[in-house]
Design a protein around this motif. Sequence first.
Motif, PDB file in Angstrom:
ATOM      1  N   ASP A 235       0.836  -1.206   0.000  1.00 18.65           N
ATOM      2  CA  ASP A 235       0.000   0.000   0.000  1.00 18.65           C
ATOM      3  C   ASP A 235       0.868   1.252   0.000  1.00 18.65           C
ATOM      4  OD1 ASP A 235      -2.318   1.582   0.144  1.00 18.65           O
ATOM      5  OD2 ASP A 235      -2.125   1.736   2.308  1.00 18.65           O
ATOM      6  N   LEU A 236       2.019   1.186   0.664  1.00 17.01           N
ATOM      7  CA  LEU A 236       2.934   2.323   0.671  1.00 17.01           C
ATOM      8  C   LEU A 236       3.434   2.609  -0.737  1.00 17.01           C
ATOM      9  CD1 LEU A 236       4.623   4.465   2.044  1.00 17.01           C
ATOM     10  CD2 LEU A 236       6.286   2.703   2.666  1.00 17.01           C
ATOM     11  N   GLY A 237       3.762   1.543  -1.473  1.00 14.46           N
ATOM     12  CA  GLY A 237       4.197   1.726  -2.853  1.00 14.46           C
ATOM     13  C   GLY A 237       3.131   2.357  -3.712  1.00 14.46           C
ATOM     14  N   ARG A 241       2.973   6.237  -5.659  1.00 13.71           N
ATOM     15  CA  ARG A 241       2.699   6.395  -7.093  1.00 13.71           C
ATOM     16  C   ARG A 241       1.531   7.335  -7.362  1.00 13.71           C
ATOM     17  NH1 ARG A 241       2.492   1.003 -10.526  1.00 13.71           N
ATOM     18  NH2 ARG A 241       2.353   2.633 -12.115  1.00 13.71           N
ATOM     19  N   ASP A 242       0.473   7.246  -6.555  1.00  9.19           N
ATOM     20  CA  ASP A 242      -0.716   8.056  -6.866  1.00  9.19           C
ATOM     21  C   ASP A 242      -0.755   9.392  -6.117  1.00  9.19           C
ATOM     22  OD1 ASP A 242      -1.567   7.494  -4.245  1.00  9.19           O
ATOM     23  OD2 ASP A 242      -2.889   5.863  -4.886  1.00  9.19           O
ATOM     24  N   GLY A 273       4.154  -2.194  -6.630  1.00  4.51           N
ATOM     25  CA  GLY A 273       3.946  -0.920  -7.299  1.00  4.51           C
ATOM     26  C   GLY A 273       5.229  -0.213  -7.648  1.00  4.51           C
ATOM     27  N   LEU A 274       6.243  -0.340  -6.774  1.00  2.00           N
ATOM     28  CA  LEU A 274       7.554   0.268  -6.980  1.00  2.00           C
ATOM     29  C   LEU A 274       8.620  -0.707  -6.492  1.00  2.00           C
ATOM     30  CD1 LEU A 274       6.965   3.925  -5.673  1.00  2.00           C
ATOM     31  CD2 LEU A 274       7.321   3.248  -8.062  1.00  2.00           C
ATOM     32  N   PRO A 275       9.874  -0.541  -6.911  1.00  2.24           N
ATOM     33  CA  PRO A 275      10.943  -1.388  -6.369  1.00  2.24           C
ATOM     34  C   PRO A 275      10.999  -1.275  -4.854  1.00  2.24           C
ATOM     35  CG  PRO A 275      11.719  -0.165  -8.283  1.00  2.24           C
ATOM     36  CD  PRO A 275      10.365   0.378  -7.960  1.00  2.24           C
ATOM     37  N   PHE A 276      11.267  -2.392  -4.198  1.00  2.00           N
ATOM     38  CA  PHE A 276      11.298  -2.425  -2.737  1.00  2.00           C
ATOM     39  C   PHE A 276      12.285  -1.400  -2.182  1.00  2.00           C
ATOM     40  CE2 PHE A 276      13.039  -4.124   1.257  1.00  2.00           C
ATOM     41  CZ  PHE A 276      11.868  -4.218   2.003  1.00  2.00           C
ATOM     42  N   LYS A 277      13.428  -1.257  -2.823  1.00  2.00           N
ATOM     43  CA  LYS A 277      14.452  -0.315  -2.364  1.00  2.00           C
ATOM     44  C   LYS A 277      13.927   1.124  -2.402  1.00  2.00           C
ATOM     45  CE  LYS A 277      19.246   1.077  -3.187  1.00  2.00           C
ATOM     46  NZ  LYS A 277      20.466   0.861  -4.022  1.00  2.00           N
ATOM     47  N   THR A 278      13.154   1.458  -3.437  1.00  2.00           N
ATOM     48  CA  THR A 278      12.585   2.802  -3.550  1.00  2.00           C
ATOM     49  C   THR A 278      11.584   3.071  -2.431  1.00  2.00           C
ATOM     50  OG1 THR A 278      12.837   2.729  -5.963  1.00  2.00           O
ATOM     51  CG2 THR A 278      11.306   4.356  -5.068  1.00  2.00           C
ATOM     52  N   ILE A 279      10.781   2.052  -2.114  1.00  2.00           N
ATOM     53  CA  ILE A 279       9.783   2.202  -1.049  1.00  2.00           C
ATOM     54  C   ILE A 279      10.458   2.426   0.300  1.00  2.00           C
ATOM     55  CG2 ILE A 279       7.936   1.026   0.199  1.00  2.00           C
ATOM     56  CD1 ILE A 279       7.248  -0.420  -2.408  1.00  2.00           C
ATOM     57  N   MET A 280      11.500   1.650   0.582  1.00  2.00           N
ATOM     58  CA  MET A 280      12.209   1.789   1.847  1.00  2.00           C
ATOM     59  C   MET A 280      12.926   3.131   1.935  1.00  2.00           C
ATOM     60  SD  MET A 280      11.700  -0.758   3.899  1.00  2.00           S
ATOM     61  CE  MET A 280      10.000  -0.532   3.358  1.00  2.00           C
ATOM     62  N   GLN A 281      13.429   3.616   0.809  1.00  2.00           N
ATOM     63  CA  GLN A 281      14.084   4.920   0.803  1.00  2.00           C
ATOM     64  C   GLN A 281      13.080   6.025   1.125  1.00  2.00           C
ATOM     65  OE1 GLN A 281      17.502   5.617   0.368  1.00  2.00           O
ATOM     66  NE2 GLN A 281      16.746   7.590   1.136  1.00  2.00           N
ATOM     67  N   ALA A 282      11.874   5.896   0.578  1.00  2.00           N
ATOM     68  CA  ALA A 282      10.822   6.876   0.867  1.00  2.00           C
ATOM     69  C   ALA A 282      10.456   6.864   2.352  1.00  2.00           C
ATOM     70  CB  ALA A 282       9.587   6.586   0.018  1.00  2.00           C
ATOM     71  N   ALA A 283      10.420   5.659   2.937  1.00  2.00           N
ATOM     72  CA  ALA A 283      10.106   5.553   4.370  1.00  2.00           C
ATOM     73  C   ALA A 283      11.201   6.208   5.217  1.00  2.00           C
ATOM     74  CB  ALA A 283       9.942   4.087   4.761  1.00  2.00           C
ATOM     75  N   GLN A 368      -0.690  22.263  -3.413  1.00  2.00           N
ATOM     76  CA  GLN A 368      -0.345  22.430  -4.819  1.00  2.00           C
ATOM     77  C   GLN A 368       1.158  22.239  -5.035  1.00  2.00           C
ATOM     78  OE1 GLN A 368      -0.243  26.434  -6.775  1.00  2.00           O
ATOM     79  NE2 GLN A 368      -1.981  25.642  -7.973  1.00  2.00           N
ATOM     80  N   LEU A 369       1.949  22.796  -4.140  1.00  2.00           N
ATOM     81  CA  LEU A 369       3.405  22.717  -4.289  1.00  2.00           C
ATOM     82  C   LEU A 369       3.913  21.279  -4.206  1.00  2.00           C
ATOM     83  CD1 LEU A 369       4.550  25.818  -2.201  1.00  2.00           C
ATOM     84  CD2 LEU A 369       4.837  25.500  -4.665  1.00  2.00           C
ATOM     85  N   ILE A 370       3.344  20.486  -3.299  1.00  2.00           N
ATOM     86  CA  ILE A 370       3.878  19.131  -3.124  1.00  2.00           C
ATOM     87  C   ILE A 370       3.561  18.226  -4.316  1.00  2.00           C
ATOM     88  CG2 ILE A 370       3.826  19.265  -0.612  1.00  2.00           C
ATOM     89  CD1 ILE A 370       1.288  17.624  -0.596  1.00  2.00           C
ATOM     90  N   GLN A 371       2.738  18.690  -5.236  1.00  2.87           N
ATOM     91  CA  GLN A 371       2.499  17.907  -6.450  1.00  2.87           C
ATOM     92  C   GLN A 371       3.663  18.025  -7.428  1.00  2.87           C
ATOM     93  OE1 GLN A 371      -0.170  15.955  -6.299  1.00  2.87           O
ATOM     94  NE2 GLN A 371      -0.579  16.992  -4.343  1.00  2.87           N
ATOM     95  N   LEU A 372       4.519  19.034  -7.232  1.00  8.48           N
ATOM     96  CA  LEU A 372       5.678  19.196  -8.104  1.00  8.48           C
ATOM     97  C   LEU A 372       6.759  18.197  -7.756  1.00  8.48           C
ATOM     98  CD1 LEU A 372       5.926  23.106  -8.124  1.00  8.48           C
ATOM     99  CD2 LEU A 372       4.727  21.624  -9.740  1.00  8.48           C
TER     100      LEU A 372
END
Length: 440
Positions: A235-237, A241-242, A273-283, A368-372
């Motif tokens: 769900d985090l992935g 994405r969305d 939804g995304l590579p596992f490494k990308t998800i963990m980096q976001a966390a 609005q800004l965080i959509q960039l």
Amino acid sequence: MRDFLITYFVDKEMKVSGLRERMTIKYNNPNPLFKKWLQEWLKHSEENNLGNRSALSKALESLEKYPLPIQSARECIILEGFGPTICEMLEKKLIKHRNGQEGTNQHLPAAGSAVEAEKPQKLKRNPSHKSPKKKRTRKEPCPAVIPDAKKKETEEPLVAIMSANMFQIILLVDTQETKGKTKKTVDATLKELDSFRETYEVRHLSVGDFAWIARDASGSELVLPYIVERKRVDDLGSSIRDGRFHEQKFRLMQSGIPNVIYMVEMYESRHLGLPFKTIMQAAMNTNVHNGFTVKITDNHHGSMLYLSVLTKMLRRVFAEKILVECPKANLKEFNLSDEFVSLMNFAEFNTLSSKTRDMKVRDFFALQLIQLSGLSVDKALAIVRIYGTPKLLLNAYRDCRNQDAAKNLLANIKYGKANRQIGQKLSENIYEFYHNIRPS
């Protein structure tokens, strides 16, 4: 603050001429302990802009006018400005004070005076006074000199004040975390919490998945300064994405709850939804840039075990504290060592965190800004603190001496706890997005 010199009268039979003379006893500060504690609490309330200042001020003013030593903190209920909560606070403080004294408590002086009470001044004869028809003793003060004393009918404080150990801490579970809609269906989350014999309630939370409230006998509910957002790794992935990921973080940061726990629950799935490494980096970025506590659990059972342990810890930590209702706008930084803790009531928390609440232009601008691309929540918040609306930003671009200055306008703005700069590249990207827009 000067001490009031209070007078009350007692009759004493005099052997001289077989007459009774009225004697005057003057008490200088008859209840110094209660006065001292109220002054300390009022000072703390004023320094931290808490909501109980008015109630404490009225109680202190009433106590200063009362002429006699008070035998018990609960007797203060007869005075104007004293509600059950303040009386209970004084009583608990008095018990702790007496327990710290040497010897037994059997011969202690009056409660409000205790060992620090000042002795009454010497008796002065007033021969001009005639003997009264009805004898009054020190336990029957003359009502004429107690203008603020009244029967046990007193106004309650306008804000909730919860004395230590006089409230219950309850774990709240958001309705979205449960699946069971009938009695026959038992949700996994509730089943796990039941297995830990945890006290919880299921209700709608405008933000977050788990929170805690303190509830007293009157039904008042104050939100503890902790909140949990639980994300299964798949769900985090999807939320990254969305775009839900940044929007949810924004609302958590704006909720007024200082301690946000981002729980990432591992789940065996081929579709993340995304590579596992990308998800963990976001966390991890959530911890570094947003200051959230990131907790990674092995499975759903581990997540519920963590919540149960955390709930028990919060009960121990807050048991001896005094909780004071405070509007979100006046909340101060939470410190575990504080005796007083200012908290929002649950209704305000849930209303102000709602997606459908009346949002300010500043909030819409930040969203609005965080959509960039590359613009995180803390970067957006740093920008809107300086330029609260798009029009203010566009006017600032217009006032720049040249295009290069406009592109670098936001580069030196610092964001997050690390005070990093937004940087030239991101500042230029924001300019490119807005520079063709003209303010009206």
